[in-house]
Design an enzyme around this catalytic site. Structure first.
Site, PDB file in Angstrom:
ATOM      1  N   LEU A 171       0.821  -1.206   0.000  1.00  0.00           N
ATOM      2  CA  LEU A 171       0.000   0.000   0.000  1.00  0.00           C
ATOM      3  C   LEU A 171       0.859   1.262   0.000  1.00  0.00           C
ATOM      4  O   LEU A 171       1.968   1.264   0.538  1.00  0.00           O
ATOM      5  CB  LEU A 171      -0.892   0.041   1.240  1.00  0.00           C
ATOM      6  CG  LEU A 171      -2.133  -0.840   1.312  1.00  0.00           C
ATOM      7  CD1 LEU A 171      -1.793  -2.318   1.299  1.00  0.00           C
ATOM      8  CD2 LEU A 171      -2.923  -0.504   2.581  1.00  0.00           C
ATOM      9  N   CYS A 172       0.293   2.326  -0.585  1.00  0.00           N
ATOM     10  CA  CYS A 172       0.849   3.667  -0.445  1.00  0.00           C
ATOM     11  C   CYS A 172       2.266   3.723  -1.011  1.00  0.00           C
ATOM     12  O   CYS A 172       2.482   3.428  -2.169  1.00  0.00           O
ATOM     13  CB  CYS A 172       0.798   4.072   1.027  1.00  0.00           C
ATOM     14  SG  CYS A 172       1.100   5.811   1.376  1.00  0.00           S
ATOM     15  N   ILE A 173       3.259   4.048  -0.200  1.00  0.00           N
ATOM     16  CA  ILE A 173       4.642   4.158  -0.668  1.00  0.00           C
ATOM     17  C   ILE A 173       5.364   2.809  -0.683  1.00  0.00           C
ATOM     18  O   ILE A 173       6.432   2.666  -1.273  1.00  0.00           O
ATOM     19  CB  ILE A 173       5.420   5.181   0.189  1.00  0.00           C
ATOM     20  CG1 ILE A 173       6.654   5.686  -0.545  1.00  0.00           C
ATOM     21  CG2 ILE A 173       5.772   4.587   1.568  1.00  0.00           C
ATOM     22  CD1 ILE A 173       7.307   6.887   0.099  1.00  0.00           C
ATOM     23  N   THR A 198      -1.945  -0.595  -4.220  1.00  0.00           N
ATOM     24  CA  THR A 198      -2.933   0.498  -4.246  1.00  0.00           C
ATOM     25  C   THR A 198      -2.272   1.747  -3.674  1.00  0.00           C
ATOM     26  O   THR A 198      -1.462   1.650  -2.741  1.00  0.00           O
ATOM     27  CB  THR A 198      -4.207   0.117  -3.470  1.00  0.00           C
ATOM     28  OG1 THR A 198      -5.212   1.124  -3.689  1.00  0.00           O
ATOM     29  CG2 THR A 198      -3.954  -0.016  -1.986  1.00  0.00           C
TER      30      THR A 198
END
Length: 211
Positions: free
Chosen positions: A131-133, A185
């Site tokens: 997720l994210c970074i 994501t």
């Protein structure tokens, strides 16, 4: 199904993004997926005051801080036996870029923490969600893997330069690499809306069961 969840502290600026962690664990439980949570037993790179984003002159242990989010139900990363898990899930937050790696300090020349890189490598071939970074770490372990951090051109270039394949994506959606069994994501890399972030996480967790 049983998923290993790895945290990197408590708080977006120096650890795991709390909302992403809570929403991920909520979805795992809602979708009847068992999980255990792990974190490194060592000090964070630094501590950030989340009220004014200044650096604080004291230390915090990653494991102890991560345990705040999960009510103490956590184990040391060194205790993670990949043979007992069907997949891996890594929430975002700058702890990924500061504790699980040195991305925040080295940009495109970053490396991954040795202990965590071994875990990532051991999960190759098993369903894994980033997720994210956190997808920034994928090209160091997987070859020609598709992933997303949203639409940041600088971060996307690093992924592509390292041999990954970045795909632009909104927070409420996912990018799937069927060959490598990876789902990513953008999370809070793309929005401040918990609703959108939750939609992306919901899809990611659902795909973990079917990839």
């Amino acid at each position: 199904m049983k998923i290993a969840v790895v945290l990197s502290g408590c708080g977006v600026f120096d650890g795991s993004e709390i909302n992403e962690v809570v929403l991920s664990l909520f979805e795992l439980e809602k979708q009847s997926i068992n999980y255990e949570v792990f974190a490194q037993d060592k000090n964070q790179k630094h501590v950030i005051n989340h009220y004014n984003q200044s650096s604080d002159n004291f230390t915090r242990n990653i494991l102890f801080e991560s345990s705040r989010i999960v009510r103490g139900n956590i184990k040391k990363l060194s205790e993670l036996n990949y043979n007992t898990f069907d997949g891996l899930l890594i929430p975002g937050g700058f702890g990924v870029a500061k504790n699980l790696s040195n991305l925040a300090f080295k940009n495109g020349h970053f490396t991954i923490d040795i202990e965590f890189k071994k875990i990532m490598t051991n999960f190759i071939g098993k369903p894994s969600g980033y997720l994210c970074i956190a997808p920034m770490l994928i090209p160091h372990v997987y070859r020609n893997a598709k992933c997303t951090i949203g639409n940041d051109p600088e971060m996307a270039k690093i992924i592509n330069d390292l041999g990954g394949i970045h795909v632009n994506c909104s927070a409420n959606d996912i990018v799937i690499d069927e060959k490598n069994r990876l789902i990513t994501t953008p999370g809070y890399m793309m929005t401040n809306s918990r609703v959108e972030v939750h939609l992306g996480i919901e899809k990611l967790v659902s795909k973990l069961k079917n990839i």
